[in-house]
Design a protein around this motif. Structure first.
Motif, short mmCIF file in Angstrom:
data_model
loop_
_atom_site.label_atom_id
_atom_site.label_comp_id
_atom_site.label_asym_id
_atom_site.label_seq_id
_atom_site.Cartn_x
_atom_site.Cartn_y
_atom_site.Cartn_z
N LYS A 1 -5.85 -1.42 -7.56
CA LYS A 1 -6.39 -2.55 -6.81
C LYS A 1 -5.55 -3.80 -7.03
O LYS A 1 -5.19 -4.51 -6.11
N ALA B 1 -1.24 2.27 -5.85
CA ALA B 1 -2.59 2.54 -5.38
C ALA B 1 -3.65 1.82 -6.20
O ALA B 1 -4.84 1.95 -5.90
N ASP C 1 0.82 -1.22 0.00
CA ASP C 1 0.00 0.00 0.00
C ASP C 1 0.85 1.27 0.00
O ASP C 1 0.34 2.37 -0.18
#
Lengths: 344, 321
Positions: A203, A201, A197
């Protein structure tokens, strides 16, 4: 109860054999890397040790799709011992390079995973992430110039490496040139200590394939069957003119960045979450469950591979280290244009 | 027939493409457009499929050339401006330059760098990168100052088994003309005495050769004969020719267009001092660009880099010591 061989269709038999072949490369890589890690802890390695624990299924599945003899090219990264073996790199290349034998392909001039045989399609990685992809592109372009259109390339990167500009430039370049290139992205959740993370960014990294205009696959990198099927399909698509193929494998790095790193920053519970398993344990259980091998055969295989590894280590350990007085110290192939060391 | 420095570079590439099927050209806008400076004009038409437009991806451009070179091709990369090669710096110094030493496999490629300043080009279209690349082992760095060398050295670069950084000077592209192209040139690695003299030696390369020659001409009126050595390659440096010249003159001025900290001029001074200290009648001098980014406005730019006037002044100073 498992089916007997005579009840199996050819396709199933082939799939089983492919699974077992891959498993062998995975197990050999694991045994080799565990040996190297022990040698590191004993202070017998020159430099660091970087292992691919947890990534063997994903790595081997790509290596198996590449054929050195057919001119395929392969750019492994630091966690691709399994893929290297599947591609045809000798165990001795690994042990000689790690142990600093002058007989290794790098002759003491470079070490550990920074090894290769470019004339045999095996790119010798540098430490700068993403930079081998455009080199593979160039090798494929050269083959295209010569009409060797059957060759494909496979390149490896991690989730962290996808943040590098070199990665983006090279994947875009491969897409523009419609090169037969497989980009294997091992999303192992950590780049050294940095979690995903803090790395990107989107998915799923496979979403990037859309942006590059290439075909993409997102798979469970701990599932050997999924890895084998997906890389087989990607290789078939690449070979038949469908351009670059991006395969993102979700898994977990089950080691430190290198053996110097205890990876205390990786929360233990991650191993119990999805993609947190050990592909080697999972595939061992699958093989035993399917009764493709029994415990005795499994132990015999381990012993056989351990013997190969021990022999390669012993051989390299007996060999001379590089001698600075025998070293040519020429950085150029054009010897007469070498400057030497002014003032000495 | 009169031919410019730029036309010589184009002609050398045309000859290389015609005579060696391993050669291809890769860079931004090099194909149908013929390159930002037209150094590849019409080549894509004459050699279909072998002059290839690249995306704006200097890292990947250099990387592709490296891979092709490993596979036996002879790629010629055109960086649109030398300045942009900073994006490819990593591939050039860490991948191309280390390849042969690490793996034993040579990496014969050419990176053409349109280099140096011109009126109004500013901080990012004017740089001289020869010292930076020369610092790294595994590269040959050419800095041709004449039409003949631009042509002959580019062809030599195609024949060389190692990565060559070819610093071609944009200021010379259109100004410099020759009556024809040479059949042969001095070997790579040999410097050239561009003007013989006996009172002081100027060691320089590329566009600064011409500024230095003008300065030498100016000093004729003062009764001085200045020797001008054109290094031709920044790496290797022909130290023997430099020392022989200093032995004749006893005085040394090194002139470079790059920034003043370190670099080619410092390297030459260092070698002469350590290997030929006894030859010197006065402390050696260096003259480089100023230690600021390269200015945009011609009024500033003309003072930022060495010119015939500032070289002549430096020589007068050196000769007064």
């Amino acid at each position: 109860m498992a089916e007997t061989a005579s009840q199996l269709s050819d396709a199933k038999l082939t799939a089983r054999q492919r699974y077992l072949d891959a498993f062998r490369w995975m197990l050999l890589a694991r045994i080799l890397e565990e040996k190297l890690a022990r040698l590191y802890r004993a202070g017998m390695i020159v430099g660091g040790v970087y292992i691919g624990r947890g990534q063997e299924a994903f790595s081997a599945a790509l290596g198996m799709q590449l054929n050195r003899q057919e001119g395929d090219v392969y750019a492994p990264l630091i966690r691709d011992q399994a893929g290297r073996l599947a591609f045809g790199e000798a165990i001795l290349d690994a042990t000689r390079t790690y142990l600093g034998s002058v007989k290794g392909p790098m002759r003491g001039r470079d070490g550990n995973i920074h090894r290769g045989r470019p004339k045999q399609g095996l790119i010798a990685m540098i430490s700068h992430l993403g930079t081998a992809i455009s080199v593979a592109n160039g090798m494929l372009v050269a083959k295209r110039f010569r009409g060797e259109t059957q060759s494909i390339g496979g390149v490896c990167i991690g989730d962290g490496g996808t943040s590098a500009g070199a990665f983006h430039e090279a994947v875009n370049q491969a897409a523009v040139e419609k090169l037969p290139l497989i980009i294997a992205v091992a999303d192992n959740q950590f780049a050294y200590s940095t979690p995903r993370d803090r790395q990107f960014a989107c998915k799923d990294l496979v979403d990037r394939a859309i942006g590059y205009g290439i075909e993409g696959y997102s798979i469970d990198g701990t599932d050997l069957n999924a890895c084998l099927e997906t890389f087989a399909k990607a290789a078939q698509r690449a070979r038949s003119g469908h351009g670059p193929q991006m395969v993102v494998g979700h898994l977990l790095r089950l080691s430190g960045h290198g053996e110097h790193d205890d990876a205390s920053y990786i929360a233990p519970e991650l191993k119990n979450q999805q993609y947190g398993g050990d592909c080697l344990e999972i595939s061992t259980a699958h093989i035993l469950g399917q009764e493709w091998m029994d415990e005795t055969e499994m132990e015999a295989l381990k012993a056989e591979l351990q013997e190969q590894v021990d022999e390669a280590v012993a051989t390299a350990q007996k060999e001379p280290a590089p001698d600075p007085f025998q070293e040519s110290w020429h950085a150029l192939a054009t010897k007469h244009l070498t400057e030497g060391t002014p003032g000495i | 027939m009169s031919i410019t420095y730029l036309e010589a570079i184009r002609a050398a590439q045309a000859k290389a493409l015609a005579e060696d099927e391993r050669v291809f050209i890769y860079g931004q806008d090099v194909a149908a457009f013929g390159g930002a400076f037209k150094a590849t004009k019409t080549l894509s038409k004459e050699f279909p499929g072998r002059v290839i437009d690249a995306p704006i991806s200097e890292d990947a451009i250099a990387g592709l050339a490296i891979g092709a070179a490993i596979e036996g091709m002879r790629p010629i990369v055109e960086m649109q401006f030398a300045d942009f090669s900073s994006i490819a710096f990593n591939q050039i110094v860490n991948q191309a330059a280390t390849q042969y030493w690490r793996t034993g496999v040579s990496c014969p490629l050419i990176i053409r760098l349109p280099s140096g300043g011109t009126d109004g080009s500013g901080p990012f279209h004017s740089q001289s990168m020869e010292s930076l690349y020369s610092h790294y082992p595994g590269l040959i760095v050419m800095t041709p100052a004449t039409v003949e060398d631009a042509y002959g050295m580019l062809l030599e670069a195609v024949a060389i088994e190692d990565p060559v950084i070819f610093c071609e000077h944009k200021f010379l592209y259109y100004h410099l003309k020759a009556e024809g192209l040479p059949d042969s040139i001095l070997p790579v690695g040999k410097a050239r005495i561009a003007r013989a003299g006996r009172h002081a030696t100027v060691v320089t390369c590329s566009a600064m050769v011409h500024e230095s020659l003008r300065a030498a001409q100016e000093l004729v009126n003062d009764g001085y004969e200045i020797e001008v050595v054109d290094l031709r390659t920044a790496k290797p440096i022909d130290t023997d020719t430099v020392l022989a010249s200093v032995a004749r003159t006893g005085r040394l001025l090194c002139v470079g267009e790059a920034f003043p900290w370190g670099g080619l001029t410092a390297e030459v001074v260092s070698r002469v001092v350590s290997e030929g200290f006894h030859l010197l009648d006065a402390p050696p001098k260096r003259l480089n660009a100023k230690d600021t980014p390269i200015p945009y406005h011609p009024n500033l730019w003309r003072v930022h880099r060495p010119t015939s006037q500032s070289i002549a002044a430096a020589l007068r100073d050196l000769l007064s010591l």
